[in-house]
Enzyme design. Sequence first.
Site, PDB file in Angstrom:
ATOM      1  N   SER A   8       5.465  76.884  26.232  1.00  0.00           N
ATOM      2  CA  SER A   8       6.188  75.091  27.579  1.00  0.00           C
ATOM      3  C   SER A   8       5.368  75.883  28.911  1.00  0.00           C
ATOM      4  O   SER A   8       5.097  74.826  30.337  1.00  0.00           O
ATOM      5  CB  SER A   8       7.738  75.446  27.642  1.00  0.00           C
ATOM      6  OG  SER A   8       8.240  75.035  26.818  1.00  0.00           O
ATOM      7  N   LYS A  54       3.447  73.280  29.952  1.00  0.00           N
ATOM      8  CA  LYS A  54       3.655  72.340  30.643  1.00  0.00           C
ATOM      9  C   LYS A  54       2.732  71.642  31.696  1.00  0.00           C
ATOM     10  O   LYS A  54       2.757  70.489  32.835  1.00  0.00           O
ATOM     11  CB  LYS A  54       5.336  71.791  30.029  1.00  0.00           C
ATOM     12  CG  LYS A  54       5.788  71.834  29.151  1.00  0.00           C
ATOM     13  CD  LYS A  54       6.875  72.034  28.529  1.00  0.00           C
ATOM     14  CE  LYS A  54       7.897  71.998  26.943  1.00  0.00           C
ATOM     15  NZ  LYS A  54       8.969  72.248  27.221  1.00  0.00           N
ATOM     16  N   TYR A  60       0.495  68.299  21.007  1.00  0.00           N
ATOM     17  CA  TYR A  60       1.434  69.008  21.688  1.00  0.00           C
ATOM     18  C   TYR A  60       1.504  70.110  21.350  1.00  0.00           C
ATOM     19  O   TYR A  60       1.376  71.445  21.768  1.00  0.00           O
ATOM     20  CB  TYR A  60       3.321  67.887  22.480  1.00  0.00           C
ATOM     21  CG  TYR A  60       3.679  68.783  22.658  1.00  0.00           C
ATOM     22  CD1 TYR A  60       4.368  69.415  23.556  1.00  0.00           C
ATOM     23  CD2 TYR A  60       5.231  69.703  21.229  1.00  0.00           C
ATOM     24  CE1 TYR A  60       5.150  70.170  24.524  1.00  0.00           C
ATOM     25  CE2 TYR A  60       6.197  70.287  21.968  1.00  0.00           C
ATOM     26  CZ  TYR A  60       6.217  70.571  23.330  1.00  0.00           C
ATOM     27  OH  TYR A  60       6.988  71.175  23.803  1.00  0.00           O
ATOM     28  N   TYR A 106      14.585  75.811  32.978  1.00  0.00           N
ATOM     29  CA  TYR A 106      15.352  74.544  32.589  1.00  0.00           C
ATOM     30  C   TYR A 106      16.705  75.070  32.948  1.00  0.00           C
ATOM     31  O   TYR A 106      16.900  75.150  34.373  1.00  0.00           O
ATOM     32  CB  TYR A 106      15.751  75.466  30.659  1.00  0.00           C
ATOM     33  CG  TYR A 106      14.449  74.884  30.651  1.00  0.00           C
ATOM     34  CD1 TYR A 106      14.007  74.375  30.423  1.00  0.00           C
ATOM     35  CD2 TYR A 106      13.531  75.762  30.084  1.00  0.00           C
ATOM     36  CE1 TYR A 106      12.060  73.868  30.099  1.00  0.00           C
ATOM     37  CE2 TYR A 106      11.702  75.590  29.174  1.00  0.00           C
ATOM     38  CZ  TYR A 106      11.719  74.845  29.362  1.00  0.00           C
ATOM     39  OH  TYR A 106      10.425  74.900  28.957  1.00  0.00           O
ATOM     40  N   VAL A 164       8.799  79.912  24.841  1.00  0.00           N
ATOM     41  CA  VAL A 164       9.437  80.340  24.378  1.00  0.00           C
ATOM     42  C   VAL A 164       8.368  81.501  23.403  1.00  0.00           C
ATOM     43  O   VAL A 164       9.215  82.769  22.925  1.00  0.00           O
ATOM     44  CB  VAL A 164       9.292  79.789  23.252  1.00  0.00           C
ATOM     45  CG1 VAL A 164      11.820  78.911  23.505  1.00  0.00           C
ATOM     46  CG2 VAL A 164       8.531  78.787  22.336  1.00  0.00           C
TER      47      VAL A 164
HETATM   48  O1  DON Z   1       8.208  72.541  21.153  1.00  0.00           O
HETATM   49  C1  DON Z   1       8.991  73.701  21.782  1.00  0.00           C
HETATM   50  O2  DON Z   1      10.320  74.156  20.903  1.00  0.00           O
HETATM   51  C2  DON Z   1       8.191  74.948  22.044  1.00  0.00           C
HETATM   52  N1  DON Z   1       7.029  74.619  21.769  1.00  0.00           N
HETATM   53  C3  DON Z   1       7.780  74.828  23.634  1.00  0.00           C
HETATM   54  C4  DON Z   1       9.808  75.677  23.904  1.00  0.00           C
HETATM   55  C5  DON Z   1       9.560  76.092  25.574  1.00  0.00           C
HETATM   56  O3  DON Z   1       8.645  76.881  25.095  1.00  0.00           O
HETATM   57  C6  DON Z   1      10.577  76.898  25.864  1.00  0.00           C
HETATM   58  N2  DON Z   1      10.206  77.060  26.970  1.00  0.00           N
HETATM   59  N3  DON Z   1      11.140  78.276  26.884  1.00  0.00           N
END
Ligand code: DON
Length: 304
Positions: free
Chosen positions: A61, A64, A188, A240, A258
Site C-alpha cells: 500500500s 498508493k 494495481y 488506516y 502489508v
Molecule cells: O490490495 C491489497 O490488499 C494489498 N496489495 C495492499 C494492501 C496493503 O498494503 C494495506 N496496508 N497495510
Amino acid sequence: MEQKLRDILKTNRSYINNGKLPTYIPELSKADKNALGIYISDLNGEEYGVGDYEYKFTIQSISKVVTLLLALEDRGPEELFQFVGMEPTGDSFNSMMKLEIVSPSKPFNPMINAGAIAVTSLIKGSPEEKFQRIVDLFQKITNNPNLQINENVYLSEKKTGDRNRAMAYFMRDVGVIKGDVEKNLDVYFKQCSLEVTCKDIARIGRFLANDGMLPETGEIVIQSKHAKIAKTFMVTCGMYNASGEFAIEVGIPAKSGVGGGIMALVPGKMGIGVVGPALDDKGNSSAGVKVLRDIADLYNLSIF
Ligand code: DON
C-alpha cells in the site's frame, strides 16, 4: 546516531510477537517475521541504516502514495476528486462497506484499496504504459534503477484478489472506473508487488519531505501542491483506522503496507523507512509503529 537507532530496534523487537504475517496474500506469509530494519535519509544527504535495512519486501500500500502523485499530475485535483474522496473511513483498508453509502458513489480516500484502484485507473496511458510510468517514477525518486516486481507476490495477489476485484467491478458499475477492470487491477497488483528495501522507501519519504523535488538535482518531479495533498492523506488515512492513534503517538506523515514497510517523513528534514513484516490487527507493522514512535520521541519529530 546509528547506536541510538540500534538501541531502538533492540527495545522494540519484542513487539514482533504482537503481530502476525498476513495470509490473505499467501506469498506474504513466507516473509521473515523477525526482520526489523530502519533507514533514514535526510535532506543534507546523510543516510543511516541499521538492522535489516537491506531486507527485501513488497511495497504494497505504500505504492498508493506514488500512484496518487502520478494521477494528480495527470488529472489535477479537481478531476481526481470527482472519483475519490478526501475522508478517512475508520474501517479496514480492504473494507467495501462504505462504497455504496455515499451518493454519487465513490471510495472515501486514495489510501484504502478501493480508492487506490480508482486512482490507478486514472493514470494516463494503456495498462502497459501506466505500469511503465509508475515504475519510472519509482526508480527516479528512489534513485534505484533496479527496482522491479516480485513475480511470486504479484501472481499470488492476482490469484487471491477477489475482494479487490469485487470492489473494482462495483466501481465500474457506478462509473468510478472506466475500461477493462481486469487490466486496471493488473496494474494495481503489479504496483503493490514492487520489491523494495527500507532505503528505497526512506528515499520516497525524503522526496516528499522535499515537496516533490529531487534533492540531488533540484529537479521538480511533482508539483509541490500535489506532494502536499499526498502528505496530508498520509496523516489522515496513511495508517488506516489507526491513523488517529499514530498521529497522537508518533505525529509524522506515514504510510504502511502489508509487506511490513512503513514510509514516513519529516517535512523539510528527512525520509524514514522501517520494515517489520509481522502486522497488527489494522495491517500495520506491529514493531515498525513502535520503532517510529521512539525515533519521533528521541528526535522530537512530531509535526504537531
Ligand atoms: O490490495 C491489497 O490488499 C494489498 N496489495 C495492499 C494492501 C496493503 O498494503 C494495506 N496496508 N497495510
